[in-house]
Write a protein that holds these residues in place. Structure first.
Motif, PDB file in Angstrom:
ATOM      1  N   UNK B  88      44.640 -10.097  46.626  1.00 14.52           N
ATOM      2  CA  UNK B  88      45.747  -9.699  47.491  1.00 14.52           C
ATOM      3  C   UNK B  88      45.776  -8.186  47.648  1.00 14.52           C
ATOM      4  N   UNK B  89      46.076  -7.702  48.829  1.00 14.65           N
ATOM      5  CA  UNK B  89      46.101  -6.254  49.029  1.00 14.65           C
ATOM      6  C   UNK B  89      47.435  -5.654  48.587  1.00 14.65           C
ATOM      7  N   UNK B  90      48.463  -6.483  48.474  1.00 13.82           N
ATOM      8  CA  UNK B  90      49.728  -6.000  47.909  1.00 13.82           C
ATOM      9  C   UNK B  90      49.696  -6.236  46.410  1.00 13.82           C
ATOM     10  N   UNK B 117      56.819 -12.378  49.797  1.00 10.32           N
ATOM     11  CA  UNK B 117      56.809 -12.183  51.251  1.00 10.32           C
ATOM     12  C   UNK B 117      55.513 -11.536  51.723  1.00 10.32           C
ATOM     13  N   UNK B 118      54.989 -10.611  50.920  1.00 10.01           N
ATOM     14  CA  UNK B 118      53.714  -9.995  51.283  1.00 10.01           C
ATOM     15  C   UNK B 118      52.581 -11.011  51.182  1.00 10.01           C
ATOM     16  N   UNK B 120      52.809 -14.107  51.707  1.00 13.88           N
ATOM     17  CA  UNK B 120      52.949 -14.960  52.891  1.00 13.88           C
ATOM     18  C   UNK B 120      52.307 -14.297  54.114  1.00 13.88           C
ATOM     19  N   UNK B 121      52.560 -13.002  54.260  1.00 10.38           N
ATOM     20  CA  UNK B 121      51.991 -12.271  55.403  1.00 10.38           C
ATOM     21  C   UNK B 121      50.469 -12.208  55.314  1.00 10.38           C
ATOM     22  N   UNK B 122      49.970 -12.037  54.096  1.00 12.58           N
ATOM     23  CA  UNK B 122      48.517 -11.995  53.933  1.00 12.58           C
ATOM     24  C   UNK B 122      47.887 -13.348  54.219  1.00 12.58           C
ATOM     25  N   UNK B 124      48.974 -15.384  56.459  1.00 18.09           N
ATOM     26  CA  UNK B 124      48.930 -15.449  57.926  1.00 18.09           C
ATOM     27  C   UNK B 124      47.719 -14.683  58.449  1.00 18.09           C
ATOM     28  N   UNK B 125      47.453 -13.536  57.838  1.00 19.31           N
ATOM     29  CA  UNK B 125      46.298 -12.711  58.223  1.00 19.31           C
ATOM     30  C   UNK B 125      44.998 -13.472  57.996  1.00 19.31           C
ATOM     31  N   UNK B 128      44.423 -16.437  60.297  1.00 18.67           N
ATOM     32  CA  UNK B 128      44.019 -16.007  61.639  1.00 18.67           C
ATOM     33  C   UNK B 128      42.522 -15.703  61.676  1.00 18.67           C
ATOM     34  N   UNK B 129      42.042 -14.979  60.678  1.00 22.01           N
ATOM     35  CA  UNK B 129      40.609 -14.651  60.627  1.00 22.01           C
ATOM     36  C   UNK B 129      39.761 -15.901  60.396  1.00 22.01           C
TER      37      UNK B 129
END
Lengths: 161, 161
Positions: B88-90, B117-118, B120-122, B124-125, B128-129
């Motif tokens: 994870x980047x966060x 929450x981060x 979750x956003x990752x 989604x990222x 997508x890829x």
DNA sequence: TTTTATCTGGATATATTTTATCCGATTAAG
DNA sequence: CTTAATCGGATAAAATATATCCAGATAAAA
């Protein structure tokens, strides 16, 4: 690809500021103390939040920081963008124009498909963060916290403002 | 938060490898030449792709790299994870356990809401890829390319394998 | 008016990560 | 055996993230 620690600090800092009463301010050093992070560097993050109009600052004795918007107007994306910047994290260096078989300038008016796909993924990331407000975070955090801790925090805050 | 250049290079490199005929290999130096990037560093990225089983390598004279999977099995996320890692980047440093009002160990069994929450956003990222395959990229790239360039590339490739 | 407390902005220093190169070992073809 | 290629590790340079400090500006309080 690492997200700077400042983003984490800033998010927690904004969480504390939610509990600061209207018209009052909380000092940068107090925030750093509460979070247990280096005060000088925390101050830098607070300045970035201010530049992004997420917090307001009051100078001079008795000054400090407070939220510049209501907690439901501030999203996690706002905070991250304030600290880390909002430039795309994928950098297209137009590799297709390099080497022995370069793409023509005219064919490069549309973005490289790889860059486009990364841009799309980053949009998904941003949108996800933008759906979470500071208000939501403050509520969730207090739900997961014991009554004792909430009281301790309230007492501590009282002593600082 | 920057994605390493190696990700861009690796994605383009895989794009070229799509055009390498079955049973043949393309040398690391040739890939670097085609992309116009430093050969030694390109070689490092190829090694990372190999560790991730995205490409196969053949040592010795006449050796080189080729795709280890069909182009529609390889996604942009696979490539990015191979180069940049899938951590994870966060980074949650458990700030809530710091300072004068720390959260108790027992209340920290569930992840911090901000970290959640981060994450979750990752997700989604990544998703997508992961929806974009190398096959899709190869097709799009060739569509946006002139016939002249495609022929030039084919000729160049012939001279290298 | 003076003192005190606080943010502001820049300069500086250190640590970590990214970018990049090189070389000996290994492997396989000729 | 010689040549050509990747492999893996060591190393170094550059960029970025992390962190500190200080002089200056500002405003409240004494």
């Amino acid at each position: 690809m690492q997200i700077s620690k400042g983003v984490e600090w800033a998010a927690h800092a904004c969480g504390i500021l939610c509990a600061v009463p209207q018209g009052k301010g909380l000092q940068s050093d107090a925030i750093a103390e509460f979070l247990g992070v280096p005060p000088a560097y925390m101050a830098k993050q607070m300045q970035l939040l201010r530049k992004a109009s997420i917090v307001d600052s009051v100078r001079g004795q008795g000054g400090g920081y407070r939220l510049a918007q209501t907690a439901d107007q501030i999203t996690l994306w706002d905070i991250m963008a304030a600290i880390d910047g909002s430039k795309p994290s994928f950098r297209c260096t137009e590799i297709r124009q390099n080497g022995p078989c370069p793409a023509s300038k005219s064919s490069c008016k549309t973005p490289c498909i790889i860059a486009a796909k990364f841009a799309q993924a980053e949009t998904a990331f941003r949108q996800s963060l933008a759906q979470t407000t500071l208000a939501e975070i403050a509520v969730s955090a207090s739900m997961g916290s014991s009554v004792e801790r909430m009281e301790k925090m309230a007492t501590w805050l009282q002593s600082k403002i």
